[in-house]
Scaffold this motif. Sequence first.
Motif, PDB file in Angstrom:
ATOM      1  N   ASN A 123      -4.202  -4.860  -3.589  1.00 12.31           N
ATOM      2  CA  ASN A 123      -4.008  -4.088  -4.820  1.00 12.31           C
ATOM      3  C   ASN A 123      -4.035  -2.594  -4.549  1.00 12.31           C
ATOM      4  O   ASN A 123      -3.302  -1.828  -5.166  1.00 12.31           O
TER       5      ASN A 123
ATOM      6  N   LEU B 279      -1.653  -0.651  -7.108  1.00 11.65           N
ATOM      7  CA  LEU B 279      -2.004  -1.232  -8.406  1.00 11.65           C
ATOM      8  C   LEU B 279      -3.401  -0.766  -8.804  1.00 11.65           C
ATOM      9  O   LEU B 279      -3.776  -0.814  -9.960  1.00 11.65           O
ATOM     10  N   ASP B 280      -4.159  -0.336  -7.797  1.00 12.25           N
ATOM     11  CA  ASP B 280      -5.552   0.034  -8.028  1.00 12.25           C
ATOM     12  C   ASP B 280      -5.874   1.243  -7.151  1.00 12.25           C
ATOM     13  O   ASP B 280      -5.148   1.538  -6.193  1.00 12.25           O
TER      14      ASP B 280
ATOM     15  N   PHE C  46       7.086  -5.463  -4.028  1.00 13.99           N
ATOM     16  CA  PHE C  46       6.170  -6.605  -4.082  1.00 13.99           C
ATOM     17  C   PHE C  46       6.912  -7.928  -3.933  1.00 13.99           C
ATOM     18  O   PHE C  46       7.961  -8.137  -4.539  1.00 13.99           O
TER      19      PHE C  46
END
Lengths: 426, 277
Positions: free
Chosen positions: B63, B68-69, B101
């Motif tokens: 992630n 994403l994080d 992704f």
Amino acid sequence: MGIFENVLLAVAGIKANRMRSLLTMLGIIIGISSVITINTLSNILTAKIEGIYDSFGGISLVGFRLTRKDDAVRERVSDEDRFSAVIRDDIAERFSDKVDYISFSSGYIDCTTTSHHNMYDVTLYGVNKHYIKEYMFDIGAGRFITDSDCEKGASVCVISDRQAKKLFGSVHGALGKTLSVTQKGDGRFAMILDFTVVGVYEYKVDAVTSMMLNAVGNDIESWNTDVYIPYTKMNRLLDKEDFSNYINVHIIPGLDIDGVATEIKDYLNNTYYRKNDSYNIRYWTQEQEMSMFDEILGTISGVIAVVAGISLLVGGIGVMNIMLVSVTERTREIGVRKALGAPNSAIRIQFIVESIIICTIGGAIGILLGIGVGNIAGIIVGRTASPDLSIIILSFGFSMAIGMFFGYYPANKAAKLDPIESLRYE
Amino acid sequence: MKKSAPERIDNGFVISARDIVKKFYIGEPNELEILHGMSFNVPKGQFVSIVGQSGSGKSTLMNIIGALDRPTSGIYYLDGLDVSQSNDKELSAIRNKQIGFVFQTFNLISRTSALKNVELPMMYAGLSAKERRDRAKELLEIVEMSDRSAHMPNELSGGQKQRIAIARAMANDPSIILADEPTGALDSKTGRLVMDLFHKLHREQGKTIVLITHNNELAAETDRIITIADGNIISDSDETVTQLPPIMQRHAQKKQSEQAPAQGEFVPETIAAADGA
């Protein structure tokens, strides 16, 4: 990502869930269609009512009536109070540049006539030659009462087409025949009167108009018993001078009706009724009578507007609910979109557009449905109309606004979803 | 405070991760540290696999690599840009342009054709319809799915879906392709085909690929294996690239001292540890 793509996406989503989308739209459809229906109906009825009043001599017709004063000392109306030939001639002369014609009825007598052993009711009316213009009658055969009939006080009459068929077999066959009537009463003073039929008028009122007129106190059905005779003849039969309780003044079209009517009223009151202890003159215009219909329409419209408003509110909440369901269902899709780089704003717009599209389609269906329902009702009344363009545009815009307003919360919820959580969502 | 434009440092590494720590807060006093300070670099064009059992911190690391994080602390350079302090909007743009992704469960958008799925990242990048279409067709050609471009995801087999997903991952020509168990939901035969496709992309297009898997056989096919367990890197088959190049060290040091002055001495230690290993 452009709006166009969002629209395509939303349409695809709505197609995939046809039944659900339709049910979601129902509140909007009902709300918008009731607004459009009532607007269509009100346009139809307004046109209809204007049509009726046009056939009653149009909006230029002003009725002058004898009215009891507030401080009246007498109950009874005497001949001195009534409209005399002097007054009629005075108006016609003095206001000749403003007044088209004056029509009046000098009184009536209830009678019966017998034909083939059947007894029929007839009502004799003493009228002048202009009376026909005031009502929705056409002459089917022969002629109406003329000035010369009135001067002579001739024993002639004009009957309705129904009477002609019942009594003489046909409209044209009635001309020249003699109508024999017996005055209703206790029998001791019963008169038998004979009139020569010189004309037949056509009774041309449709059922809906008759219904609407009955609603405001005009019993159309009774009219087909009316028989018209010269007013001078009527005066003689009633053994009275030339007086009437009212006159209808037709003002030359294009003039200020209220202005002229006020002028005439003031003139009459100042000239003829100044010294009258109990009575004076007032007037009524067709416009005043039409405003009664407007009031009824206004009340109905108001009630429907409230219903439509509630329906739209409930519909909007329904849309919000289904959008929340949709966001939850598509949590994973939202996560994927975010992983692929969709910013929050793109997700928000996607769902708002979907909500707007649902509401706009609902609004469009509602508009079409409203025009349809309104005009089906219109066919019954015998007249079709379209709703106001401004109302259509407003309805359309309002549907979109509902979509935007009730779509914002679910869309914002979608936009704020955490991508990691959403991708994990099963 | 207005954020200044991020400083770009070009050094040949696509990924430079320095002391990545990730903590989750479960109520005020309890914090759970998942990643305990991971450092590694990935040079351009490498096919690297990150291997670990479930619960090892693999997903959390993915992630962070996938933007994403954000790490709780530490610095993450992606293609020379420090993304560890980026806000949500910047992370979206980074995911869109820098990362492709590939998921275990394909995650194609339903009711949307294969072609449109491939176009999606380009749509968010603001490419014109024609550019998107041309590029998407080109990509479907590469993954040998041209004849399926109009098909909906539910009309495709698992292997076909994954190939569409790989084409989608490459749409904006990202710095890295981040594949999370890409063969996990496929039978061994189609899994093989998908792996062959990754090898082809790596070989022919020079793509940097990060493969996250728990399958050691698949990992063995790649250039390099990083094994993680309990939030730490326990082995790395190519430790020479773990060290930060000097220019980035200075930048990282400066940044770290700004963030937490007490930890200013971490760089020499890390270098020493790397040298000594």
